[in-house]
Write an enzyme that holds these catalytic residues in place. Structure first.
Site, PDB file in Angstrom:
ATOM      1  N   LYS A 136      57.478  21.340  31.702  1.00 31.93           N
ATOM      2  CA  LYS A 136      57.329  19.940  31.512  1.00 31.93           C
ATOM      3  C   LYS A 136      55.983  19.555  30.735  1.00 31.93           C
ATOM      4  O   LYS A 136      56.124  18.587  30.120  1.00 31.93           O
ATOM      5  CB  LYS A 136      57.778  19.411  32.833  1.00 31.93           C
ATOM      6  CG  LYS A 136      59.002  19.917  33.436  1.00 31.93           C
ATOM      7  CD  LYS A 136      59.821  18.872  34.009  1.00 31.93           C
ATOM      8  CE  LYS A 136      61.504  19.266  34.259  1.00 31.93           C
ATOM      9  NZ  LYS A 136      61.438  20.539  34.890  1.00 31.93           N
TER      10      LYS A 136
HETATM   11  C1  PLP Z   1      62.767  21.266  34.777  1.00 32.52           C
HETATM   12  C2  PLP Z   1      62.833  22.515  34.890  1.00 32.52           C
HETATM   13  C3  PLP Z   1      64.136  23.366  34.670  1.00 32.52           C
HETATM   14  C4  PLP Z   1      65.267  22.530  33.877  1.00 32.52           C
HETATM   15  O1  PLP Z   1      65.048  22.057  32.605  1.00 32.52           O
HETATM   16  P1  PLP Z   1      65.931  21.206  31.989  1.00 32.52           P
HETATM   17  O2  PLP Z   1      65.381  20.785  30.857  1.00 32.52           O
HETATM   18  O3  PLP Z   1      66.098  19.981  32.647  1.00 32.52           O
HETATM   19  O4  PLP Z   1      67.393  21.665  31.625  1.00 32.52           O
HETATM   20  C5  PLP Z   1      64.155  24.683  34.730  1.00 32.52           C
HETATM   21  N1  PLP Z   1      62.852  25.291  35.254  1.00 32.52           N
HETATM   22  C6  PLP Z   1      61.970  24.718  35.583  1.00 32.52           C
HETATM   23  C7  PLP Z   1      60.598  25.302  36.180  1.00 32.52           C
HETATM   24  C8  PLP Z   1      61.699  23.033  35.688  1.00 32.52           C
HETATM   25  O5  PLP Z   1      60.794  22.723  35.919  1.00 32.52           O
END
Ligand code: PLP
Length: 472
Positions: A113
């Site tokens: 993120k």
């Molecule tokens: C947010 C997250 C996801 C999911 O990603 P999306 O874009 O919401 O599909 C998967 N793994 C981790 C470690 C995350 O932080």
């Protein structure tokens, strides 16, 4: 570039308006009016360029009305300059003859993120410099989004940032990554409720006309187009590094809200030839069931060892649906209205066929997740986090079902963020990176609030008025 809503009833907006709006007025999500398409020669010319240069080329057509070239370049440099290895921010690790792992955890909070959130913060700051206005950033988090948002937004002059997490229901590491970010305009709220309660409070705030207007309320979750755009970059950068556009490369994406997967689809829309990709889910397998039956039907969320994917409504799937159904906004609106009313909607067989041509879906149990961590560690020495493991197990299922060619599985978090699961699987302690160690030892600041909309609203209103709050 202008932006339109997937439900067709909201005004067409500029990039800057879309960034501040988050969700469209009609409940839909914004997408670009059209996608810029690069020729094969243009893709070839990007090969061997730095991450920052690829990022510039990809994002420029979407934002150039808001930022001139020099400004965009400077924003990209600032966004990715603080990563642990600025010269190699998305390492590719080979784990098989045609299998790679793309590490996306080298940002400040050790999850993917950061790659979008750091850029989003630069975009907020850039737009505030052009036009002074109040900005109140609010987010609900079950863990990773909140810490990435706080670390990215702590430098924004003139913004107030409020992140709500469910009190006592995030891991100690996740809590400390949030509560050790201390600044006058940063506010951690531990709500005495669940993650759904946090989300409900945030949603109610967005229905509050005064808050929306006077506070300049905005959201940092992946319904915001500016969260999706920076994610397109690493798909292109990794595919080019492995020989695209001449070679077909596919990706396996551990999926929750479908934001990351949709970014992969955007890279394809921009002319990058990618193979059929894999949507990887944990036991919350609404997407796998949908790809089997064409019926999207939500059930209760179940806790798993990959908690960042514990979700039953993949908000960004609406963008995918819009594109795959030839941008028929009326159809999307009807499907989404139906989903809200009955918890269920379906697509016709043509749509399902078109979706299946773009991706496969697999789901993985907790036992399989732990086994895969252990098998990978034994066979290759590579230690992965549970979310990455869900992807690697799915990629293996894809191979076993006849998948051929280069496959890149995304590593979405550093194993130390989920150390107990990883240590349980490998029997070995997980080394903690220095950045995380600092957060574990630093003092914390948090406000525990009752699960009550009025209480939270009053808290935010008062914090915004307090003398320490920077005003615009
Ligand atoms: C947010 C997250 C996801 C999911 O990603 P999306 O874009 O919401 O599909 C998967 N793994 C981790 C470690 C995350 O932080």
């Amino acid at each position: 570039m202008r932006y339109i809503s997937t439900r067709g009833l909201a005004p067409t907006l500029s990039f800057s308006d879309v960034v501040f709006a988050g969700l469209a007025e009609d409940g839909g999500l914004y997408v670009p009016e059209d996608y810029p398409v690069f020729s094969l020669q243009e893709w070839q010319r990007l090969r061997g360029k730095s991450y920052a240069e690829v990022a510039f080329a990809i994002m420029r057509p979407y934002v150039h009305e808001a930022f001139d070239d020099a400004t965009l370049r400077a924003m990209i440099d600032r966004a990715y300059g603080g990563f642990s290895q600025p010269e190699n921010i998305t390492p590719l690790i080979q784990v098989g003859p045609e299998d790679w792992i793309l590490e996306l955890f080298h940002g400040p909070t050790l999850a993917f993120k950061d790659y979008a959130m750091q850029m989003l913060a630069q975009i907020f700051e850039g737009l505030l410099e052009q036009k002074r206005r109040p900005l109140t950033i609010v987010g609900a988090t079950s863990g990773d989004t909140g810490s990435a948002a706080l670390h990215a937004c702590r430098g924004i002059q003139g913004a107030q940032v409020f992140v709500l997490h469910p009190h006592g229901r995030v891991s100690e590491v996740q809590r400390k990554q949030m509560t050790t970010v201390i600044a006058p305009h940063i506010h951690n709220i531990a709500l005495q409720g669940t993650f759904d309660d946090c989300q409900a409070v945030v949603k109610q705030l967005f229905q509050d006309a005064e808050a929306r207007k006077d506070w300049g309320l905005t959201a940092v979750n992946s319904i915001n187009w500016a969260r999706i755009l920076p994610q397109v970059v690493y798909y292109a950068y990794a595919a080019l590094a492995l020989g695209a556009p001449e070679r077909t490369v596919a990706f396996t994406v551990p999926t929750g809200n479908f934001g990351n997967m949709f970014a992969c689809f955007v890279a394809q829309k921009m002319g990058l030839p990618l193979g059929r990709c894999v949507v990887a889910s944990n036991r919350n397998n609404i997407l796998t069931r949908f790809f089997q039956t064409g019926v999207m039907e939500s059930r209760a969320v179940e806790a798993s060892v990959s908690p960042s994917m514990d979700i039953q409504v993949s908000s960004n799937f609406e963008r995918m649906l819009f594109e795959i159904q030839s941008r028929n906004a009326t159809m999307v609106k009807n499907q989404m209205d139906g989903f809200k009313k009955t918890g269920k909607f379906s697509v016709d067989s043509g749509t399902l066929g078109a979706l299946r041509e773009k991706c496969h879906a697999f789901d993985v149990t907790d036992t399989q997740t732990a086994d895969m961590i252990s098998v990978m560690e034994q066979n290759t020495g590579y230690v992965c986090d549970p979310h990455t493991s869900v992807g690697c197990y799915s990629a293996r299922q894809w191979r076993q079902s006849g998948g051929v060619g280069a496959m890149v599985a995304l590593a979405c978090a550093h194993p130390s963020k989920f150390a107990s699961v990883v240590q349980g699987a490998t029997g070995k302690p997980v080394p903690v990176p220095a950045r995380l160690q600092q957060a574990l030892l630093a003092p914390e600041k948090v406000n525990v609030l009752a699960n009550d909309f009025g209480v939270v609203r009053d808290f935010i209103a008062a914090a915004r008025r307090s003398p320490s709050a920077s005003t615009v």
